[in-house]
Design an enzyme around this catalytic site. Structure first.
Site, PDB file in Angstrom:
ATOM      1  CG  ASN A 167      41.081  -4.512 -54.613  1.00 31.62           C
ATOM      2  OD1 ASN A 167      41.511  -3.419 -54.955  1.00 31.62           O
ATOM      3  ND2 ASN A 167      40.914  -4.817 -53.349  1.00 31.62           N
ATOM      4  CB  THR A 168      45.438  -6.233 -57.390  1.00 32.20           C
ATOM      5  OG1 THR A 168      45.277  -6.777 -56.086  1.00 32.20           O
ATOM      6  CG2 THR A 168      46.887  -5.843 -57.602  1.00 32.20           C
ATOM      7  N   GLY A 171      43.353 -12.756 -58.985  1.00 34.63           N
ATOM      8  CA  GLY A 171      44.283 -13.058 -60.061  1.00 34.63           C
ATOM      9  C   GLY A 171      43.962 -12.380 -61.374  1.00 34.63           C
ATOM     10  CE  LYS A 227      36.386 -12.218 -51.701  1.00 39.65           C
ATOM     11  NZ  LYS A 227      37.590 -11.494 -52.133  1.00 39.65           N
ATOM     12  N   GLY A 251      46.211 -11.008 -56.098  1.00 35.20           N
ATOM     13  CA  GLY A 251      47.210  -9.973 -56.349  1.00 35.20           C
ATOM     14  C   GLY A 251      48.308 -10.397 -57.313  1.00 35.20           C
TER      15      GLY A 251
END
Lengths: 258, 258, 258, 258
Positions: free
Chosen positions: D206-207, D185, D97, D158
Site C-alpha cells: 500500500n504505502t 513493510g 482483514k 509503513g
C-alpha cells in the site's frame, strides 16, 4: 558496568548460560566457571530429584551460580505449569525458564501457551522468564501477566544464525519495563556484543559455548564480548553517517602549501 | 591468545588506534592507555618535528605505544612517498600507514596510486601498511610489491557503518600471506569482534572511540571485544545450521511417560 | 522507462545477458530471445572466426542482439589487449568486455591490469566495458582512461550471492559520468530489481538464467524485474522510516465514539 | 504463472493493494487499475454504508477488484469482531482483514487477540486474513482456528524497511497449509520480488505505491516485480555458492597455447 536485577536477585554478570550439549560434565563445570555466569539454565529432564549424585547439581558451585530450570519440550501451558512445579520441588527454586515449543524442527515458541502459562505461574508465585519470539506486543502482554523478564530470540535455538530479529529487539528494548534477555541463536561473541549494544540487559548463550572446540576459552570470549557490548552501550555509540569523515586531518592543504 | 607480528615487531594487542577527533590530548592519552593498544596512527600534519612541545609526541608513553604516521590527505603516490619521507624524519620511524584518497567525500582509497606508492616505499626500506578497499586481488599485488600488511576497509572512514565488506574480507583473509588489519568503518565493539572472528589479525579503531561520550570506557570495550573475537576464532565457532537444535533435552518424552 | 546509451548505441533493454552455462545452444537462443536483451556477452574462446557453423554466431538473431566479446581468462593487460584484437577481427565489433581475473577460485578482477588495459584499448578505438570490483575510485580512474561504462560486481561471478556491495554501488552510481552496469553475483530477479532501484543503468545476468530449471521463464522473470526496478527508480521510492505509519486510518477514534 | 486461491476465490494477480494514503481518489483508482490487483484492502472507517457517494466504493471497478475491509485501529478481539460485522453489513462481504495493533507507534499486531478474533470470526462464517508478526507457531494455531490465509509482516507497517523477517517467513512458508501473504513493510519492488522468490503466495503493498511520486508507474513496477519473483520461484533459483564459477570458459588455456 552497572549491575542489573531480575525480580529481587542482583546480577553482576550479564551472561546467562546453559548446561546442555557439553561433551561431559567436567567440561561444562569448567566452562561455566570461566564464564563467571551467575545463572545457568538446566533442562528439567536432566534433573532427578531423588538422585543425590545428579551430575549437574553436584558439579556446579551453587554459591556462585544459580540454576534456572527450563521447561524445554513441553507443548502446552498445562504441561509447562506441571513441569515448573516439578522443578520447584526438585531444585528448590521458584525461578522458571518457560519454553513452550510444539514444533520439533525449529523449536519456535508458542505465544499463546506461553502467555497463559506465564499468567498461571506468576499467580503461583513463580519468577517467570519466558522464551519468546521477538514480538513486541507479546512482551507487553507478558508484563501485564506478571513476567519477571522477557527472553526474545535472536534466531531459532541452536541455529547459530545470530541476531535475525534486530529491528524487533530494538522495539522491545525501547518499550520494556522488565529486563530483556536475548536468548537463542547467538552464535558468536560478536552477536552477544551486538545485543548488548542495542540495550539488552543480558544474553543467554548455550550451544555456541558447548559445541566449540574449546568451551572454556569460548566461555571467556562470550563473557568479555558481553561486557564490551554493555560498556559500549553505556558509553554511547555514535550513529552511522553517510559521508566518510576523516579521523586524521587531511594533508592536502599542507601539501598545497609546499 | 597468540601474539602476532608485522615485519619484525611483535604485538600482544590486536587493537590499533588513532589519535584524531578526540576532544583534547589528555582524553586521547587516557583512552589510548586504557585501550592497551601498542600502535597508534597519527596524521603527519599533526606532527611538527621542530616543535618540542608537540602534544601527541609528548602525551604518549612511547615505551608502550608506537606511532604509525599516516599520509591522510595525499592524492597521489608521489605525494605519499614525499609524506612518508617527512614522517620518517620527524618521527624516526620507517613505518608508514599509506592512505591515498583523492575523493574528499567518501575518502575511498585509490588502488592504483596505493600500489605504486607501496612499491616505491618498500624499495626505500619502509614498513608499509596500506589502507585499501576490500579488494582481494589488490591485496595479492601489494604482497608482491613488498607490503608488510594489508588494511582493507569495513566501510568508509568515519562512517560507523561496520563491516559492509564481509564477503570480500573472508577471501582476503583466506588468501593472505601478510597480516590483515581491518581498518575504517568499525563503529562498535561487535563489529571489531566480528572482524576478529573472521580471522583478521587486528583492527584499527579511531572514530568510534574518540567521539564516544566516554572514550576511555569505549577504548576498554573495544579492547575486550577484539580479544573476545580472537579467542572465539582460535576456539573455533560452530557454523550456522538451518534447523533448530535443542540445547536442552526435550521434556516431551518424559511427559509422555507420565 | 527511458532508453539509455553506451557510447553511441541506444538500448531499450537494461538486461545484458551471457551465453555461457546453458545446457545447449537452442535453449540459450530461446532464453536470450525471451529476455529481450540487446547485448549478450560471449567468451572469446567460444568464437571461432573461421568456422561458419559456430553455434553462438548462427543461433542468435543479430538484428536484435549484439554480441559483446569478453576476455574471460586473461591475466594481464597485455593478454587482454591481444584478446580484444582477436575478438574485433572475429566478431567485427570494437566493443569489448574486459575481464582480467588472475585468481582462478573467486575470479575477482585485477584493478591495476584492468585500468592499464582500458587505457590502451580506448586509445585503440575500442568501446571498453570493464568488469571490476565495486571500487568508486577505480571507476573514476577508468572514466579518465576513456572507459565507456563501468561494470562493478555485486558478488563473485557465478556465486548467486546477490548484492554484497550495495554501500559501494551507491557511491559509484552517485559519482559516475558513464553508465553503471552491475555485473556478477546477481542470483535472483529481486537482486536485479534492487540494483536498478539504486539507480544502476543496467544489469548483466548469466548464471542465474542459464542454470535455472527453466531458463526461458527465468529470462522473462529477470526482464520484468529489471523493468520494475527501473520504473520504481524513476517514480522515486520512499525512504525507510523508523516508526510505523498506518496506511489505513485507525478505527480507534471511531470505536471510541460508539 | 499459476493462479492461486484463498477460500473459494481464485486470483490471477498476486499483488494485493490498499486504498490508504493516496493524494486523491482519482490517483488511487488509476494506480489500482494499473496494478491489476484483484483485492484491495480498505479501512472500515473510510466506508460509510449510508452514503451512496462514498469515494472508494464508487471509484473502483468492482467487477475486477474486490474490497477487503480491514479492522485497522481496533485493540481487542471484541472490537475486531464488532468491526468485522459492521464491515460485512456495509460492504456485503464476509472477507475481513484482521488488524489488531494496540501500540500506536509501531502498529505491531497482537498475537493473542488476533487468534481469539480469528476463532470467533471463522465460526461466524468470515473469511479471515489476519495480519501478524512473522511467527511460525502462531500461523499454525491460526490454521487450527480456521483462518483462510496468514499475513505475516516483513517489517512494521509503513516503515518501508523491506523484509526484516526472512528467516521466519521461510519457516512459515515451509509449514503453511493456507496461503501466505506477506504484508507490511514492503518498500520496493525488489522486496516484493524477494518475498515471492521465497515462495510466498502473494504480497500486500500500500504505502510504497501510494506515497510514490508516480503511484501509477509504481503500481506497475510492483505488479511486474511480483510476477517476476513468482516466475523465478516456479523456475527454481540456484543456491548461492562460495566459490566463483565462471560463466564464460576461461581463455587461459587458449592463451597458453599461443
Amino acid at each position: 558496568m552497572e549491575n542489573f536485577k531480575i525480580a529481587d536477585k542482583e546480577f553482576k554478570s550479564r551472561l546467562f548460560t546453559g548446561t546442555g550439549k557439553f561433551k561431559n560434565s567436567q567440561l561444562m563445570k569448567e566452562a561455566l566457571e570461566a564464564s563467571e555466569s551467575e545463572l545457568a539454565t538446566v533442562a528439567l529432564k536432566r534433573v532427578d530429584a531423588g538422585d543425590a549424585h545428579d551430575q549437574i547439581l553436584t558439579h556446579l558451585n551453587h554459591d556462585r551460580i544459580s540454576l534456572l530450570p527450563n521447561t524445554s519440550g513441553v507443548r502446552t501451558a498445562k504441561e509447562a505449569v506441571f513441569a515448573a512445579q516439578l522443578a520447584r520441588e526438585a531444585l528448590e527454586t521458584n525461578w522458571i525458564k518457560l519454553e513452550i515449543h510444539p514444533d520439533p524442527k525449529y523449536l519456535m515458541p508458542d505465544p499463546i501457551e506461553t502467555l497463559k502459562a506465564t499468567e498461571e505461574l506468576a499467580k503461583l508465585g513463580f519468577i517467570v522468564l519466558p522464551y519468546i519470539h521477538a514480538d513486541p506486543v507479546l512482551c507487553k502482554r507478558l508484563e501485564d501477566a506478571g513476567t519477571s523478564a522477557v527472553m526474545p530470540l535472536g534466531s531459532p535455538i541452536g541455529s547459530n544464525k545470530g541476531l535475525k530479529t534486530i529491528d524487533f529487539l530494538e522495539i522491545i528494548i525501547e518499550q520494556a519495563n522488565v529486563p530483556v534477555v536475548v536468548d537463542a541463536g547467538i552464535g558468536a561473541p560478536s552477536d552477544a556484543a551486538k545485543a548488548m549494544e542495542l540495550g539488552a540487559d543480558a544474553c543467554l548463550v548455550n550451544t555456541a559455548i558447548a559445541v566449540s572446540d574449546n568451551p572454556v576459552q569460548m566461555a571467556i570470549a562470550f563473557k568479555m564480548a558481553i561486557e564490551a557490548g554493555r560498556m559500549a552501550y553505556e558509553a554511547k555509540l555514535a550513529s552511522p553517517v553517510n559521508n566518510a569523515i576523516a579521523s586524521s586531518p587531511l594533508l592536502t592543504a599542507f601539501l598545497d602549501e609546499l
